[in-house]
Motif scaffolding. Structure first.
Motif, short mmCIF file in Angstrom:
data_model
loop_
_atom_site.label_atom_id
_atom_site.label_comp_id
_atom_site.label_asym_id
_atom_site.label_seq_id
_atom_site.Cartn_x
_atom_site.Cartn_y
_atom_site.Cartn_z
N ILE A 353 -67.46 -32.90 113.33
CA ILE A 353 -67.61 -34.19 114.01
C ILE A 353 -68.94 -34.79 113.59
N THR A 354 -68.88 -35.95 112.96
CA THR A 354 -70.09 -36.64 112.50
C THR A 354 -70.45 -37.74 113.49
N TYR A 355 -71.71 -37.75 113.91
CA TYR A 355 -72.21 -38.78 114.82
C TYR A 355 -73.25 -39.62 114.08
N ASP A 356 -73.01 -40.92 114.05
CA ASP A 356 -73.86 -41.82 113.28
C ASP A 356 -74.53 -42.83 114.21
N GLY A 357 -75.78 -43.15 113.92
CA GLY A 357 -76.48 -44.19 114.66
C GLY A 357 -76.65 -43.88 116.13
N LYS A 406 -78.28 -44.41 111.34
CA LYS A 406 -77.36 -45.52 111.08
C LYS A 406 -77.17 -45.68 109.57
N SER A 407 -75.88 -45.64 109.16
CA SER A 407 -75.61 -45.64 107.71
C SER A 407 -74.65 -46.73 107.27
N GLU A 411 -73.48 -50.14 114.61
CA GLU A 411 -74.65 -49.56 115.26
C GLU A 411 -74.49 -48.05 115.41
N GLY A 412 -73.26 -47.60 115.45
CA GLY A 412 -72.97 -46.18 115.53
C GLY A 412 -71.48 -45.94 115.42
N TYR A 413 -71.10 -44.76 115.02
CA TYR A 413 -69.68 -44.41 114.98
C TYR A 413 -69.53 -42.90 115.07
N ILE A 414 -68.29 -42.46 115.31
CA ILE A 414 -67.94 -41.04 115.30
C ILE A 414 -66.85 -40.84 114.26
#
Length: 530
Positions: A353-357, A406-407, A411-414
């Motif tokens: 599970i990748t968490y971004d931002g 943040k990539s 603003e963010g995603y899973i």
């Protein structure tokens, strides 16, 4: 001091746990059967501890403005209106693992009873007969046991069976090779388990995928002389077909603790000489009943005194401050897990599970649990945010987590990546400013689709005519399309469609679309967006 009402029969030891932890408790073990009295007094309490007799309906909840938590001593919560409790902000807890050993032991006991015809022999002997030659049994030692389901209870049955020197075959789409080796069982497909097993025991919940898993067709695939034991759920076996096979001698015996209709005051299996029946006694031991009572008292006390949430069916383990921000993200995590879970019917090797931002700065343990619970929900309805990680661990699935700054444009995603035995599935999502979760990527293909209760997912090669055929077939079948999202990797390459429909997709539509020969996958999806 918080105040708890115990309205069903919990032990004095469990009641004392509340007192020892600073919770005031009123012990009224017969109140659960008196709904009028319950409605009259429930408004005084912060917590309600129950078994199965108390029915916590919407009107009971409406009469309980101070209620914060309901604790069910046991796994089944059919007697609690969970949606109404959630809407009112009441946490519903259960004790999912307190009766596992007891249920497994009952399955083993039923296997012995069927193998040696113990109930019939007992009745004959106590009637003054001495029919020694009538009750010829079979040995357990050296026989092959086929497990349908190898989760928590199935694994315990496997351990006991191996101790009895049985050979154990296990059919479970989510059982990994590593876990099978650890348990000492041989992982097989369902048909192989049916054709090779001398005894078959069932250890799965009743879902769309498992309902009637021992259908007339599958029962016909069993080995002649097989003995079948069901201590899991009613509705897993075609009882009428089984009765015919028992009468013909193809099935040598059966042991049933659960039935399609309960209470089972009459059943097609009743009265057959080679059948042993019990009235849903799987969890009925002194130890199991005491264990779940103690557990529910501990869990409720912890929540009321410290805010700790354990084995909750409708709330993640987060603080009140976190819940305000994380609510939509927890729902997104559940949807991502459910999306892949509804597509998966083979063993899972690993989950990342990748968490971004902004998502990477949240309570990731709760989000992890929401993803895993969402994945298992389609096949294991009783799963919750606490039991889901345990179930994955029992199956030997590797769970990993990636955090990153943040990539992208969001603003963010899973992003969820599930490695299966034959493929890898990926899906990503985010939460927009309106608080609504959205899918933003599937199979590496960018999309923008709001999550809806009823959806249809298809994959195909990007060639002319597919979209038209899809829309026309869906429309001709009488379905209204609320939204239609498309994506592709390139001209002539992989393409996907995610369609929001106003009603659930029936198998007839799936069959029509598959019959067009244009789709690699046609899958109806359902999501709980409440």
């Amino acid at each position: 001091m918080p105040k708890v009402l115990v309205s069903d029969a919990l032990s004095e030891t469990a009641v004392q746990i509340f007192r020892d932890r600073g919770v005031e408790v009123d012990f009224m073990p017969k109140l659960g059967k008196d709904k009028a009295k319950l409605l009259e007094i429930i408004g005084q309490y912060d917590g309600l501890a129950i078994r199965s007799a108390t029915k916590v309906t919407a009107d009971v909840l409406a009469a309980a403005p101070n209620l914060k938590v309901i604790g069910r001593a046991g796994i089944g919560v059919d007697n609690v209106d969970i949606p109404a409790a959630s809407k009112q902000g009441v946490i519903v807890m259960n004790t999912p693992f307190g009766n596992s050993i007891t249920t497994a032991e009952h399955a083993i006991a039923m296997m012995f009873a069927v193998a040696r015809q113990i109930p019939a022999a007992d009745a004959s002997t106590q009637a003054g007969k001495w029919e020694k030659s009538r009750f010829m049994g079979v040995e357990i030692t050296g026989k092959t046991l086929g497990l349908i389901g190898c989760g928590n209870i199935g694994a315990i049955v496997a351990s006991r069976a191996l101790g009895l020197k049985m050979k154990v075959l296990a059919y479970d789409p989510f059982l990994s090779d590593e876990r099978a080796v650890e348990l000492g069982v041989t992982k097989v497909e369902l048909d192989e388990a049916l054709s090779r097993a001398d005894f078959i025991t069932l250890h799965v919940p009743k879902t769309e995928k498992t309902a009637n898993i021992l259908s007339r067709e599958n029962l016909a695939k069993t080995k002649k002389g097989v003995r079948i034991v069901n201590c899991a759920r009613g509705g897993l076996v075609d009882e009428a077909a089984l009765a015919e096979l028992l009468q013909s001698g193809h099935v040598a015996g059966a042991g049933f603790d659960v039935f399609a209709v309960e209470p089972a005051t009459e059943n097609v299996l009743f009265g057959l000489d080679n059948v042993v029946c019990t009235p849903h006694l799987g969890a009925s031991t002194t130890e199991a009943q005491e264990n779940v009572a103690l557990q529910v008292a501990e869990q409720m006390s912890d929540y009321l005194m410290t805010g700790a949430v354990t084995n909750s069916l409708n709330m993640p383990a987060v603080t009140a401050e976190e819940a305000k921000v994380m609510g939509p993200w927890i729902k997104l995590a559940e949807h991502l897990g459910s999306f892949v879970g509804q597509l998966t019917d083979e063993p899972v090797k690993s989950v990342n599970i990748t968490y971004d931002g902004v998502a990477a700065d949240m309570n990731l343990k709760a989000l992890d649990c929401a993803v895993l619970a969402g994945f298992l929900k389609p096949t294991t309805p009783d799963v919750n945010l606490v039991s889901a990680p345990v179930m994955f661990k029992e199956k030997g699935v590797q769970i990993s987590q990636t955090k990153q700054d943040k990539s992208g444009v969001f603003e963010g995603y899973i992003k969820l990546t599930v490695e299966l035995e034959s493929r890898t599935r990926t899906v990503a999502g985010t939460v927009f400013s309106d608080g609504k979760p959205r899918f933003i990527q599937i199979k590496g293909i960018n999309i923008d689709a709001e999550v809806a209760p009823y959806m249809l997912y298809t994959t195909n090669k990007d060639v002319p005519g597919v979209i038209g055929s899809l829309g026309m077939t869906v429309g001709e079948a009488g379905y209204n399309i609320a939204n239609f999202t498309l994506g592709r990797t390139g001209n002539g390459a992989d393409a996907i469609a995610l369609i929001h429909l106003d009603e659930a997709v029936k198998p007839e539509l799936v069959a029509k679309l598959e019959g067009l020969g244009k789709f690699q996958l046609v899958k109806p999806l359902a999501f709980d967006i409440a």
